[in-house]
Design an enzyme around this catalytic site. Sequence first.
Site, PDB file in Angstrom:
ATOM      1  N   HIS A  18       1.289  -1.315   0.313  1.00 40.19           N
ATOM      2  CA  HIS A  18      -0.160  -0.061   0.149  1.00 40.19           C
ATOM      3  C   HIS A  18       0.964   1.369  -0.488  1.00 40.19           C
ATOM      4  O   HIS A  18       0.538   2.707  -0.396  1.00 40.19           O
ATOM      5  CB  HIS A  18      -0.704   0.243   1.106  1.00 40.19           C
ATOM      6  N   LYS A  42     -18.651  -5.241   7.869  1.00 38.78           N
ATOM      7  CA  LYS A  42     -17.205  -6.744   6.802  1.00 38.78           C
ATOM      8  C   LYS A  42     -16.723  -6.355   8.421  1.00 38.78           C
ATOM      9  O   LYS A  42     -15.876  -4.811   9.119  1.00 38.78           O
ATOM     10  CB  LYS A  42     -16.349  -5.574   6.108  1.00 38.78           C
ATOM     11  N   ARG A  91      -2.439  -6.287  -8.561  1.00 45.37           N
ATOM     12  CA  ARG A  91      -1.363  -7.505  -8.063  1.00 45.37           C
ATOM     13  C   ARG A  91      -1.621  -8.445  -9.103  1.00 45.37           C
ATOM     14  O   ARG A  91      -0.708  -8.431 -10.138  1.00 45.37           O
ATOM     15  CB  ARG A  91      -1.430  -7.902  -6.383  1.00 45.37           C
ATOM     16  N   SER A 129      -2.892  -7.684   2.834  1.00 45.43           N
ATOM     17  CA  SER A 129      -3.089  -7.659   4.389  1.00 45.43           C
ATOM     18  C   SER A 129      -3.649  -9.532   4.967  1.00 45.43           C
ATOM     19  O   SER A 129      -3.160  -9.672   6.327  1.00 45.43           O
ATOM     20  CB  SER A 129      -3.959  -6.769   4.843  1.00 45.43           C
TER      21      SER A 129
HETATM   22  O1  PNS Z   1      -8.895  -3.175   0.321  1.00 47.28           O
HETATM   23  P1  PNS Z   1     -10.253  -3.519   0.003  1.00 47.28           P
HETATM   24  O2  PNS Z   1     -11.239  -4.148   0.722  1.00 47.28           O
HETATM   25  O3  PNS Z   1     -10.333  -4.635  -1.387  1.00 47.28           O
HETATM   26  O4  PNS Z   1     -11.653  -2.324  -1.354  1.00 47.28           O
HETATM   27  C1  PNS Z   1     -12.936  -2.689  -1.290  1.00 47.28           C
HETATM   28  C2  PNS Z   1     -13.512  -1.000  -1.526  1.00 47.28           C
HETATM   29  C3  PNS Z   1     -13.764  -0.513  -0.055  1.00 47.28           C
HETATM   30  C4  PNS Z   1     -12.763   0.007  -2.446  1.00 47.28           C
HETATM   31  C5  PNS Z   1     -14.971  -1.448  -1.574  1.00 47.28           C
HETATM   32  O5  PNS Z   1     -15.294  -2.292  -1.017  1.00 47.28           O
HETATM   33  C6  PNS Z   1     -15.647  -0.446  -1.903  1.00 47.28           C
HETATM   34  O6  PNS Z   1     -15.966   0.655  -2.407  1.00 47.28           O
HETATM   35  N1  PNS Z   1     -16.781   0.373  -0.850  1.00 47.28           N
HETATM   36  C7  PNS Z   1     -17.534   1.263  -0.242  1.00 47.28           C
HETATM   37  C8  PNS Z   1     -19.040   0.687  -0.994  1.00 47.28           C
HETATM   38  C9  PNS Z   1     -19.028   1.271  -2.503  1.00 47.28           C
HETATM   39  O7  PNS Z   1     -19.711   2.112  -3.217  1.00 47.28           O
HETATM   40  N2  PNS Z   1     -19.846  -0.231  -2.991  1.00 47.28           N
HETATM   41  C10 PNS Z   1     -19.613  -0.512  -4.547  1.00 47.28           C
HETATM   42  C11 PNS Z   1     -18.487  -0.488  -5.288  1.00 47.28           C
HETATM   43  S1  PNS Z   1     -18.802  -1.177  -6.706  1.00 47.28           S
END
Ligand code: PNS
Length: 161
Positions: A18, A42, A91, A129
């Site tokens: 990150h 979550k 990745r 992570s």
């Molecule tokens: O690090 P992560 O857990 O892969 O991040 C995922 C994240 C936070 C980017 C995604 O879950 C998100 O954008 N959540 C907010 C809700 C939302 O807008 N969901 C629709 C995205 S298609």
Amino acid sequence: MKKIAVYPGSFDPITYGHIDLIKRAAAIFDQLIVAVVSNPQKKTLFNIEEREAMLKKATRDIPNVVIDDFSGLLIDYVRQKKARVIIRGLRAISDFEFEFQMALTNQRLAEDIETFFLTSNEKYAYFSSGIIKEIVKLGANVKYFVPLFVEKELNRKLKGK
Ligand code: PNS
């Protein structure tokens, strides 16, 4: 006009991968907002304050990086911040399906917001992570993957040390 990008994620906890991505994005945009998702559904190891505090510590030498949190739809947050770009790290191929789905969904919801994918240095391209938490539990040293202060937090949480 200032070019602002948002780098969203769980960051549970922040890793060298990150940090590498944050440095790369901060070198391109005028301001980078690292946005930690606050999602009560979550389950995370670290709460939102802890995740943000670790991010702040890890990025304190990069002047154009701001740490924040958000809940709800990502595109609403991005608009509210007057940003036009979402940064995500890619990745391996295994990331692609989820990232592609998310990028296209966000594009459908907000045509004016673009997702930019960056790759970290190859040194960091294989871990997550999740895997770091697993190996800390089993007693591994994770100094190659996270800063020392994060390793200490992981040991405190997972092993009560
Ligand atoms: O690090 P992560 O857990 O892969 O991040 C995922 C994240 C936070 C980017 C995604 O879950 C998100 O954008 N959540 C907010 C809700 C939302 O807008 N969901 C629709 C995205 S298609």
